[in-house]
Design an enzyme around this catalytic site. Structure first.
Site, mmCIF file in Angstrom:
data_model
loop_
_atom_site.group_PDB
_atom_site.id
_atom_site.type_symbol
_atom_site.label_atom_id
_atom_site.label_comp_id
_atom_site.label_asym_id
_atom_site.label_seq_id
_atom_site.Cartn_x
_atom_site.Cartn_y
_atom_site.Cartn_z
ATOM 1 N N ASP A 68 8.319 38.009 37.723
ATOM 2 C CA ASP A 68 8.371 36.922 36.751
ATOM 3 C C ASP A 68 9.818 36.491 36.646
ATOM 4 O O ASP A 68 10.729 37.332 36.691
ATOM 5 C CB ASP A 68 7.827 37.364 35.395
ATOM 6 C CG ASP A 68 7.504 36.156 34.522
ATOM 7 O OD1 ASP A 68 6.877 35.208 35.018
ATOM 8 O OD2 ASP A 68 7.907 36.134 33.334
ATOM 9 N N ASP A 150 16.566 24.172 40.763
ATOM 10 C CA ASP A 150 17.650 24.378 41.744
ATOM 11 C C ASP A 150 18.728 23.288 41.752
ATOM 12 O O ASP A 150 19.922 23.613 41.809
ATOM 13 C CB ASP A 150 17.077 24.518 43.165
ATOM 14 C CG ASP A 150 16.541 25.919 43.430
ATOM 15 O OD1 ASP A 150 16.704 26.790 42.553
ATOM 16 O OD2 ASP A 150 15.959 26.134 44.500
ATOM 17 N N LYS A 170 20.990 31.456 49.455
ATOM 18 C CA LYS A 170 20.342 31.563 48.135
ATOM 19 C C LYS A 170 19.803 32.981 47.935
ATOM 20 O O LYS A 170 19.960 33.571 46.868
ATOM 21 C CB LYS A 170 19.228 30.518 47.978
ATOM 22 C CG LYS A 170 18.587 30.600 46.583
ATOM 23 C CD LYS A 170 17.527 29.571 46.299
ATOM 24 C CE LYS A 170 16.808 29.933 44.997
ATOM 25 N NZ LYS A 170 15.641 29.115 44.710
ATOM 26 N N HIS A 175 18.802 35.536 41.697
ATOM 27 C CA HIS A 175 18.157 36.528 40.841
ATOM 28 C C HIS A 175 17.042 37.259 41.594
ATOM 29 O O HIS A 175 16.929 38.474 41.526
ATOM 30 C CB HIS A 175 17.609 35.810 39.613
ATOM 31 C CG HIS A 175 16.795 34.574 39.919
ATOM 32 N ND1 HIS A 175 17.248 33.583 40.761
ATOM 33 C CD2 HIS A 175 15.550 34.189 39.546
ATOM 34 C CE1 HIS A 175 16.334 32.627 40.863
ATOM 35 N NE2 HIS A 175 15.282 32.986 40.131
#
Ligand code: IMP
Length: 194
Positions: A68, A150, A170, A175
């Site tokens: 998530d 983004d 990226k 994250h």
């Protein structure tokens, strides 16, 4: 021996991305059955990732993985946070709403957060990892790559928005990339006990 890991998503793109992170781990990833819909009722990324992994493991009788993620903007007290996907109907509407709510606020600090969780077939959470990427919200979108927020998420360390980065770059700063990098050594330890 390859072992089956059901991914708590109906999204082929997410499945491919996770398979790439977990390549050489001996796990074969498979999409969850389409009829299994898990509502994201948690108030944190961790709660939602655990909820999805646990419910899919219980429902299928297999090991399951879920993630998530979302964007937290400091000047908006962490919004949109776990509501990032539900903030509006399309990516451009979500970006427009965020920029409108932030207005000319000087503090543009924000972070993307991702939590990944793995559940065993009895629904117990056996592994969990978090990744965070700090950045700033631009006033206007820049770049054509990526998805979601983004084009307005600028990473000062790379002097690029997420939408301007190659997928590999990226992956190395994001994250999600960091969460999977933290999960990998734990997964390797887990296999010892099989
Ligand atoms: P979920 O993790 O699939 O529930 O999605 C969370 C939402 O957060 C997505 O729909 C996007 O709006 C946003 N989001 C998560 N990760 C990213 C990212 O890497 N770039 C842009 N938006 C993201």
């Amino acid at each position: 021996m390859t072992k089956l890991l059901v991914v708590a998503t109906g999204n082929q793109g997410k499945l491919r991305e996770m398979q790439a992170y977990l390549v050489n781990t001996g796990w074969e990833l498979r999409l969850k059955p389409a009829e299994l819909e898990i509502e994201e009722t948690g108030e944190t990324f961790a709660a939602n990732a655990c909820l999805k992994a646990s419910q899919i493991a219980l429902a299928t009788g297999n090991w399951a993985i879920a993630d998530d993620s979302g964007l937290q903007v400091d000047a908006l007290n962490g919004a949109p946070g776990v509501y990032s996907a539900r903030y509006s109907n399309t990516d451009s509407e979500r970006i427009a709403r965020l920029l409108r709510e932030l207005g000319n606020e000087v503090n543009r600090q924000a972070q993307f957060v991702c939590v990944v969780a793995i559940a065993s077939p009895d629904g117990a959470i056996v592994l969990q990892a978090e990744g965070i990427c700090h950045g700033e919200i631009l006033h206007t979108p820049i770049g054509d790559g990526g998805f979601g927020y983004d084009p307005i998420f600028y990473v000062p360390e790379k002097q690029l928005t997420f939408a301007q980065m190659t997928p590999d770059l990226k992956k190395s700063v994001s994250h999600r990339g960091k969460a999977f990098a933290a999960l990998l050594p734990q997964i390797e330890k887990l296999s010892i006990f099989d």
